[in-house]
Enzyme design. Structure first.
Site, PDB file in Angstrom:
ATOM      1  N   HIS A   1       0.810  -1.192   0.042  1.00 41.41           N
ATOM      2  CA  HIS A   1       0.101   0.215   0.011  1.00 41.41           C
ATOM      3  C   HIS A   1       0.920   1.232  -0.154  1.00 41.41           C
ATOM      4  O   HIS A   1       1.737   1.301   0.784  1.00 41.41           O
ATOM      5  CB  HIS A   1      -1.001  -0.034   1.237  1.00 41.41           C
TER       6      HIS A   1
ATOM      7  N   HIS B   1      -0.561   2.893  11.367  1.00 39.41           N
ATOM      8  CA  HIS B   1       0.703   3.945  11.127  1.00 39.41           C
ATOM      9  C   HIS B   1       0.819   4.999  12.511  1.00 39.41           C
ATOM     10  O   HIS B   1      -0.454   5.211  12.881  1.00 39.41           O
ATOM     11  CB  HIS B   1       0.907   4.300   9.994  1.00 39.41           C
TER      12      HIS B   1
ATOM     13  N   GLU C   1      -2.936  14.750  10.925  1.00 39.78           N
ATOM     14  CA  GLU C   1      -3.625  14.640   9.867  1.00 39.78           C
ATOM     15  C   GLU C   1      -5.127  14.819  10.227  1.00 39.78           C
ATOM     16  O   GLU C   1      -5.794  14.164  11.192  1.00 39.78           O
ATOM     17  CB  GLU C   1      -3.690  12.878   9.413  1.00 39.78           C
TER      18      GLU C   1
ATOM     19  N   HIS D   1      -6.075  12.994  13.679  1.00 36.36           N
ATOM     20  CA  HIS D   1      -4.855  12.064  14.190  1.00 36.36           C
ATOM     21  C   HIS D   1      -3.575  12.533  14.430  1.00 36.36           C
ATOM     22  O   HIS D   1      -2.867  13.064  13.613  1.00 36.36           O
ATOM     23  CB  HIS D   1      -4.779  10.508  13.193  1.00 36.36           C
TER      24      HIS D   1
ATOM     25  N   HIS E   1      -3.047   5.062  14.672  1.00 36.38           N
ATOM     26  CA  HIS E   1      -4.413   5.139  14.018  1.00 36.38           C
ATOM     27  C   HIS E   1      -4.285   3.991  12.668  1.00 36.38           C
ATOM     28  O   HIS E   1      -3.488   3.815  12.305  1.00 36.38           O
ATOM     29  CB  HIS E   1      -4.963   6.166  13.682  1.00 36.38           C
TER      30      HIS E   1
END
Length: 438
Positions: A289, A332, A338, A362, A368
């Site tokens: 990803h 992560h 964010e 976050h 999260h």
């Protein structure tokens, strides 16, 4: 007075280009500041960067207007308590999520409908940002707004807007964005009965398109898809209220005429719009990803090479094809903070609770990732087949600075106090037995 009806809008294409437009033939003079301008206009320059900024970074526009903007008082405070620079230093390092801002039950325009959620830095030092929500039910009749502190990136989530600026008109709808440069006066008119969305104030270097590096010449947001207004003007002596954001405060005064009297202009310090549906998303075609930086639309660079002051990232419809891969965002912890919003549909990392018009934060180094239902779905997915994400449009304001929250964000009615419960069912899957030395 030049008139332009709905549906007649025209735009100039290209990001960062030297553009020019005139509402009357011959209104653009041959020189920037001639002794006598055509039609008896006044020449006025607005600079968005230092005069000596390198040519490729320099932002300025010449305006040829009916009346200059000099001599206009703006010394009285304007009270709008929810649009604030008051931030709390005791913001906890905890994931947070909020419900959508309710639409007002009484007539409220864009300025009065702004609600500050987060921010950091200093408008006085031209460093930092503010994050806001807005909800409004009427147009800004009889008044205009000017942000001397920051450029404003507006992300509509519900309800189309007509943004009237000194340089012309921009119609923007949900899944589009509009950016108003620092110091440009504008008015927000509603094209529907109500409107709601998100705003990012950028106190630092102006947003720009990112370099593509190894991606090559194509991909992400294309410069040709960014649209600027054509010249449009009002020759109107009706008194107009001017509200100015300066050093984090709001000030008001009265103009004796419409400020939208620019008959011609040229330069690159100009408002623009962009359709997020035109973003060319890239991703892995083999395995793993990719980092969310692959979805970068606009960046505001910092003084540190390779580290942006604030990023605007979008998560649009796309196809996931990576095999033997956990396709939703992995768990992560980031040095960045964010702030996410959902414009349309669903976000692929949350099965419920994150709804259009809502938001989440976050903070720096706070863990999260996907909720329990998303984890179970992803672990059972057949990754030999592509996964088409079609009903979605989410975005993120990402910054290297910690996000300090307001009283309204921390203690107000929108906060989902049970947000952490979405991970309460994450259980151990460890099947390795005991440690050989234990």
């Amino acid at each position: 007075m030049a008139m332009l009806m709905t549906g007649d809008l025209h735009y100039l294409a290209g990001f960062g280009n030297e553009l020019q437009s005139e509402a009357l033939p011959g209104a653009l003079p041959q020189h920037n500041s001639p002794q006598h301008c055509p039609y008896g206009l006044y020449a006025e320059q607005i600079s968005g960067t230092a005069f000596t900024a390198p040519r490729h970074q320099n932002r300025r526009t010449w305006l040829y207007r009916i009346r200059p903007s000099a001599g206009q008082a703006c010394s009285q405070p304007y009270v709008q308590p929810r649009f604030t620079a008051e931030l709390r230093s005791d913001t906890p390092p905890e994931p947070m999520r909020w419900n959508p801002l309710p639409l007002p039950t009484s007539p409220v325009d864009f300025v009065d409908g702004l609600v500050t959620m987060a921010g950091n830095g200093s408008a006085a030092l031209q460093h930092g940002f503010g994050v806001h929500l807005y909800a409004c039910t009427r147009s800004m009749a009889g008044r205009v707004f000017c942000n001397a502190d920051a450029e404003m990136l507006i992300v509509p989530q519900q309800g189309a807007l007509r943004v009237v600026t000194e340089l012309g008109l921009l119609d923007v709808e949900p899944q589009e964005i509009v950016v108003i440069p620092r110091g440009i006066r504008f008015r927000v008119d509603l094209l529907e009965t109500s409107a709601r969305g998100y705003v990012c104030e950028n106190f630092g270097a102006p947003f720009r398109l990112p370099d593509l590096g190894v991606i090559g010449a194509n991909g992400l947001a294309a410069a040709r898809d960014f649209l600027h207004p054509v010249a449009w003007f009002e020759d109107c002596a009706t008194p107009t209220q001017l509200i100015t954001r300066y050093l984090g405060q709001l000030w008001q005064g009265e103009l004796g005429h419409s400020p939208f009297d620019v008959v011609a202009w040229h330069g690159n310090h100009a408002p623009y719009k962009y359709d997020l549906r035109r973003f060319n998303a890239l991703g892995s075609v083999s395995f793993d990803h990719p980092d969310p930086s692959i979805f970068l639309v606009l960046q505001a660079p910092s003084d540190t090479p390779g580290v942006d002051h604030i990023d605007f990232v979008v998560f649009p419809p796309r196809v996931l094809v990576a095999q033997d891969t956990f396709r939703p965002p992995w768990f992560h912890r980031n040095v960045a903070s964010e702030f996410m919003g959902l414009i349309h549909g669903k976000y692929d990392a949350k099965a419920s609770g994150f709804v259009p018009g809502g938001a989440s934060l976050h903070p720096c180094m706070t863990g999260h990732g996907p909720d329990v239902a998303t984890i179970e779905r992803a672990l059972q997915a057949n990754t030999t087949r592509p996964d088409y994400l079609t009903d979605t449009m989410a975005f993120m304001f990402e910054t290297r600075l910690p996000m300090l929250l307001t009283d309204y964000a921390l203690d107000g009615p929108l906060r989902q106090t049970d947000y952490l419960d979405c991970w309460s069912g994450v259980h151990s899957r460890f099947v390795g037995g005991t440690h050989p030395q234990g």
